[in-house]
Scaffold this motif. Structure first.
Motif, PDB file in Angstrom:
ATOM      1  N   ILE A 144       0.834  -1.200   0.000  1.00 48.10           N
ATOM      2  CA  ILE A 144       0.000   0.000   0.000  1.00 48.10           C
ATOM      3  C   ILE A 144       0.872   1.254   0.000  1.00 48.10           C
ATOM      4  O   ILE A 144       0.476   2.290  -0.523  1.00 48.10           O
ATOM      5  CB  ILE A 144      -0.963  -0.013   1.217  1.00 48.10           C
ATOM      6  N   SER A 145       2.062   1.131   0.535  1.00 45.23           N
ATOM      7  CA  SER A 145       2.935   2.300   0.649  1.00 45.23           C
ATOM      8  C   SER A 145       3.644   2.614  -0.655  1.00 45.23           C
ATOM      9  O   SER A 145       3.953   3.779  -0.946  1.00 45.23           O
ATOM     10  CB  SER A 145       3.956   2.047   1.756  1.00 45.23           C
ATOM     11  N   MET A 146       3.872   1.572  -1.470  1.00 50.01           N
ATOM     12  CA  MET A 146       4.679   1.739  -2.676  1.00 50.01           C
ATOM     13  C   MET A 146       4.129   2.778  -3.659  1.00 50.01           C
ATOM     14  O   MET A 146       4.888   3.640  -4.110  1.00 50.01           O
ATOM     15  CB  MET A 146       4.864   0.395  -3.370  1.00 50.01           C
ATOM     16  N   PRO A 147       2.821   2.711  -4.013  1.00 55.73           N
ATOM     17  CA  PRO A 147       2.310   3.716  -4.964  1.00 55.73           C
ATOM     18  C   PRO A 147       2.557   5.142  -4.505  1.00 55.73           C
ATOM     19  O   PRO A 147       2.859   6.018  -5.324  1.00 55.73           O
ATOM     20  CB  PRO A 147       0.814   3.421  -5.015  1.00 55.73           C
ATOM     21  N   PHE A 148       2.458   5.377  -3.199  1.00 49.91           N
ATOM     22  CA  PHE A 148       2.640   6.736  -2.689  1.00 49.91           C
ATOM     23  C   PHE A 148       4.094   7.170  -2.812  1.00 49.91           C
ATOM     24  O   PHE A 148       4.390   8.319  -3.122  1.00 49.91           O
ATOM     25  CB  PHE A 148       2.176   6.812  -1.230  1.00 49.91           C
ATOM     26  N   GLU A 149       5.005   6.190  -2.597  1.00 47.77           N
ATOM     27  CA  GLU A 149       6.413   6.517  -2.759  1.00 47.77           C
ATOM     28  C   GLU A 149       6.746   6.751  -4.225  1.00 47.77           C
ATOM     29  O   GLU A 149       7.542   7.631  -4.562  1.00 47.77           O
ATOM     30  CB  GLU A 149       7.279   5.397  -2.179  1.00 47.77           C
ATOM     31  N   LEU A 150       6.107   5.942  -5.099  1.00 55.03           N
ATOM     32  CA  LEU A 150       6.305   6.130  -6.538  1.00 55.03           C
ATOM     33  C   LEU A 150       5.853   7.522  -6.962  1.00 55.03           C
ATOM     34  O   LEU A 150       6.498   8.198  -7.760  1.00 55.03           O
ATOM     35  CB  LEU A 150       5.512   5.074  -7.325  1.00 55.03           C
ATOM     36  N   LEU A 151       4.728   7.926  -6.406  1.00 60.04           N
ATOM     37  CA  LEU A 151       4.172   9.240  -6.731  1.00 60.04           C
ATOM     38  C   LEU A 151       5.145  10.346  -6.341  1.00 60.04           C
ATOM     39  O   LEU A 151       5.413  11.270  -7.123  1.00 60.04           O
ATOM     40  CB  LEU A 151       2.855   9.418  -5.975  1.00 60.04           C
ATOM     41  N   ALA A 152       5.701  10.199  -5.147  1.00 63.11           N
ATOM     42  CA  ALA A 152       6.668  11.202  -4.679  1.00 63.11           C
ATOM     43  C   ALA A 152       7.901  11.206  -5.576  1.00 63.11           C
ATOM     44  O   ALA A 152       8.430  12.269  -5.934  1.00 63.11           O
ATOM     45  CB  ALA A 152       7.066  10.903  -3.229  1.00 63.11           C
ATOM     46  N   TRP A 153       8.316   9.978  -5.988  1.00 65.35           N
ATOM     47  CA  TRP A 153       9.485   9.849  -6.850  1.00 65.35           C
ATOM     48  C   TRP A 153       9.201  10.511  -8.198  1.00 65.35           C
ATOM     49  O   TRP A 153      10.029  11.225  -8.751  1.00 65.35           O
ATOM     50  CB  TRP A 153       9.818   8.370  -7.025  1.00 65.35           C
ATOM     51  N   ALA A 154       7.980  10.262  -8.719  1.00 68.25           N
ATOM     52  CA  ALA A 154       7.615  10.836 -10.014  1.00 68.25           C
ATOM     53  C   ALA A 154       7.624  12.359  -9.953  1.00 68.25           C
ATOM     54  O   ALA A 154       8.104  13.034 -10.866  1.00 68.25           O
ATOM     55  CB  ALA A 154       6.230  10.328 -10.427  1.00 68.25           C
ATOM     56  N   GLN A 155       7.108  12.866  -8.828  1.00 69.27           N
ATOM     57  CA  GLN A 155       7.090  14.314  -8.647  1.00 69.27           C
ATOM     58  C   GLN A 155       8.504  14.883  -8.705  1.00 69.27           C
ATOM     59  O   GLN A 155       8.756  15.901  -9.332  1.00 69.27           O
ATOM     60  CB  GLN A 155       6.471  14.654  -7.295  1.00 69.27           C
ATOM     61  N   ASP A 156       9.427  14.143  -8.065  1.00 71.25           N
ATOM     62  CA  ASP A 156      10.820  14.586  -8.060  1.00 71.25           C
ATOM     63  C   ASP A 156      11.406  14.558  -9.460  1.00 71.25           C
ATOM     64  O   ASP A 156      12.083  15.486  -9.883  1.00 71.25           O
ATOM     65  CB  ASP A 156      11.662  13.679  -7.144  1.00 71.25           C
ATOM     66  N   SER A 157      11.137  13.458 -10.175  1.00 66.60           N
ATOM     67  CA  SER A 157      11.830  13.289 -11.450  1.00 66.60           C
ATOM     68  C   SER A 157      11.215  14.124 -12.569  1.00 66.60           C
ATOM     69  O   SER A 157      11.851  14.317 -13.599  1.00 66.60           O
ATOM     70  CB  SER A 157      11.894  11.816 -11.837  1.00 66.60           C
ATOM     71  N   PHE A 158       9.988  14.605 -12.387  1.00 67.34           N
ATOM     72  CA  PHE A 158       9.397  15.420 -13.433  1.00 67.34           C
ATOM     73  C   PHE A 158       9.443  16.916 -13.128  1.00 67.34           C
ATOM     74  O   PHE A 158       8.867  17.716 -13.837  1.00 67.34           O
ATOM     75  CB  PHE A 158       7.952  14.990 -13.713  1.00 67.34           C
ATOM     76  N   SER A 159      10.144  17.264 -12.057  1.00 67.31           N
ATOM     77  CA  SER A 159      10.263  18.688 -11.791  1.00 67.31           C
ATOM     78  C   SER A 159      11.235  19.304 -12.801  1.00 67.31           C
ATOM     79  O   SER A 159      12.165  18.655 -13.270  1.00 67.31           O
ATOM     80  CB  SER A 159      10.757  18.928 -10.370  1.00 67.31           C
ATOM     81  N   THR A 160      11.005  20.538 -13.119  1.00 70.78           N
ATOM     82  CA  THR A 160      11.773  21.156 -14.202  1.00 70.78           C
ATOM     83  C   THR A 160      13.184  21.509 -13.751  1.00 70.78           C
ATOM     84  O   THR A 160      13.492  21.563 -12.565  1.00 70.78           O
ATOM     85  CB  THR A 160      11.077  22.451 -14.661  1.00 70.78           C
TER      86      THR A 160
END
Lengths: 302, 165
Positions: free
Chosen positions: A51-67
């Motif tokens: 259950i925790s993984m998707p939320f961590e993925l989301l945070a990771w995605a936010q990091d990697s798609f920042s300009t």
């Protein structure tokens, strides 16, 4: 399958009731049920990670798609912050040295540095009336029961259950939590207890005459030999006196970000140093008390 | 009674219980936490109602124990409460099966209330009762969700015609 003999669940029901009763009774005697909890936490750990993984993925995605621009900005901010804090650390190092010298003069053991490791809070909820969190470090990392957990701003709580892969942290807002604290301004000692999640902590057994004001910072006193000495617990939010009641009602706003922190610090304290420090404090208190007992009305100072 | 029955694979039972356990710990905004339906209780009650000869107090007890592990509560607390309501449902399933959906939702409400009150009582006994009556909100949300849980889990089963013995 459908035409299987329909067994009466009455007998099994009674057996299971008795079994749960025994289990709860056994679990109440905490020391023995340790391995049971540990085994069960290994069973539920995959669920918690899932259950925790998707939320961590989301945070990771936010990091990697920042300009690029955002990253540059953040980098500059962090560099500025680092510079500032390094300057502060210089001062602290100096103070620490001075402190050690003074302690040597007083012949008291110096407070050794503590070991700290970062842990991640898993994105799982527990029952809303319990202030707990699950972290992703277990026995393998040397986590132990009663270990203090802090974040960047203050004390968060302590480990109450250690499993092979995860551990459970009781936050300071839990109704079972009690932290011995000391007023930074006046040095008055008291105990801060939790009153439930999302609620301020309460300072108990503080007489009306005690000098505690709104806005005072409360630091851990370390007298419980569990929490480190001198970490911020919170700020006094309100002080109320009710006529007819012996003690004041004091609410404390916790300093740590109990709901927002994702990363926390696990502390390994040099237990012996803490112990001896607390013992000295207690002895000093006892001596002071003896003196005040001897002459109940101390002479006025000039 | 209709002339067919549902051929339910064990996989569906397992997956539905797994998903219910996940939903039970899914992070939610702070304000909505008291409204979280008792997913596990709902799904267990559904399976006891639908397949009382396969899913009964034993499964309820084991799932309850897992729930205790997830919530960090006293071992056996949720297990006891779930076993009690699973037992009551297995006693009443013949009647409840023929109820219209709003009536069965009412039965679910009563059972979930028993479940929550049992947990409250046990928590009270060990000195950590829930500090808010908002604890009981989830009875309402569970009742409201019951028709949907029922619909989703029923659709997922394949209908096969009933062979007369």
């Amino acid at each position: 399958m459908l035409f299987r003999r329909h067994s009466n669940p009455g007998f099994r029901f009674v057996i299971l009731l008795v079994l749960s009763g025994c289990l709860m009774f056994y679990d109440q005697k905490k020391q023995q049920s340790e391995h049971l909890h540990s085994a069960l936490s290994a069973v539920v750990a995959p669920l918690q990670y899932a259950i925790s993984m998707p939320f961590e993925l989301l945070a990771w995605a936010q990091d990697s798609f920042s300009t690029h621009q955002q990253l540059l900005q953040e980098n500059a901010d962090l560099k500025a912050k680092l510079l500032l804090q390094q300057a502060q650390i210089q001062k602290i190092l100096e103070l620490e040295k001075e402190n050690r010298q003074l302690r040597a003069l007083l012949k008291s053991s110096s407070y050794l540095g503590s070991n700290v490791k970062v842990a991640q809070i898993l994105a799982v909820d527990v029952d809303p009336y319990m202030a707990q969190a699950v972290i992703d470090k277990g026995k393998k990392y040397g986590v132990f029961e009663g270990q203090p957990v802090i974040d960047a701003d203050g004390v968060m709580g302590q480990v109450i259950q250690v499993g092979p892969l995860t551990s459970r942290v009781m936050l300071i807002t839990d109704t079972r939590s009690a932290v011995p604290v000391q007023d930074e301004r006046t040095g008055i000692r008291a105990i801060a207890i939790g009153t439930g999640p999302q609620r301020p902590l309460a300072l108990i057994n503080v007489p009306e005459t005690a000098d505690i004001k709104v806005g005072d910072r409360l630091l851990t006193s370390g007298l419980d030999l569990r929490y480190p000495v001198g970490y911020p617990l919170g700020i006094v939010k309100s002080v109320n006196f009710h006529s007819g009641q012996l003690f004041a009602t004091i609410a404390i706003q916790p300093a740590a970000n109990l709901n927002q922190s994702r990363q926390v610090l696990l502390m390994w304290l040099p237990a012996q140093a803490v112990y001896s420090e607390a013992k000295q404090d207690l002895e000093k208190m006892a001596k002071e008390k003896q003196e005040t007992d001897k002459n109940p009305l101390p002479p006025m100072s000039e | 009674m209709s002339r067919h029955h549902y051929n339910t694979p064990y996989g569906l039972i397992f997956i539905s219980l797994f998903v219910a356990l996940l939903l039970e710990v899914l992070p939610m905004p702070v304000w909505s936490q008291w409204f979280r339906p008792d997913w596990v209780a709902l799904v267990v009650l559904y399976w006891v109602l639908t397949l009382p000869e396969r899913i009964s107090v034993g499964v309820a007890w084991i799932i309850g124990l897992v729930l205790d592990g997830l919530n960090g509560t006293l071992l056996g607390e949720h297990a006891l409460a779930l076993t009690v309501i699973a037992f009551l449902m297995s006693k009443w399933h013949r009647q409840v099966k023929n109820f219209p959906v709003w009536q069965s939702a009412l039965v679910i409400g009563i059972l979930i209330t028993i479940y929550k009150v049992l947990i409250w009582a046990i928590q009270g006994l060990i000195g950590q009762p829930p500090n808010s009556y908002a604890y009981l909100f989830s009875i309402l949300t569970s009742m409201l969700l019951w028709p949907w849980v029922q619909a989703v889990l029923t659709v997922r089963q394949t209908r096969v015609p009933l062979r007369t013995p």
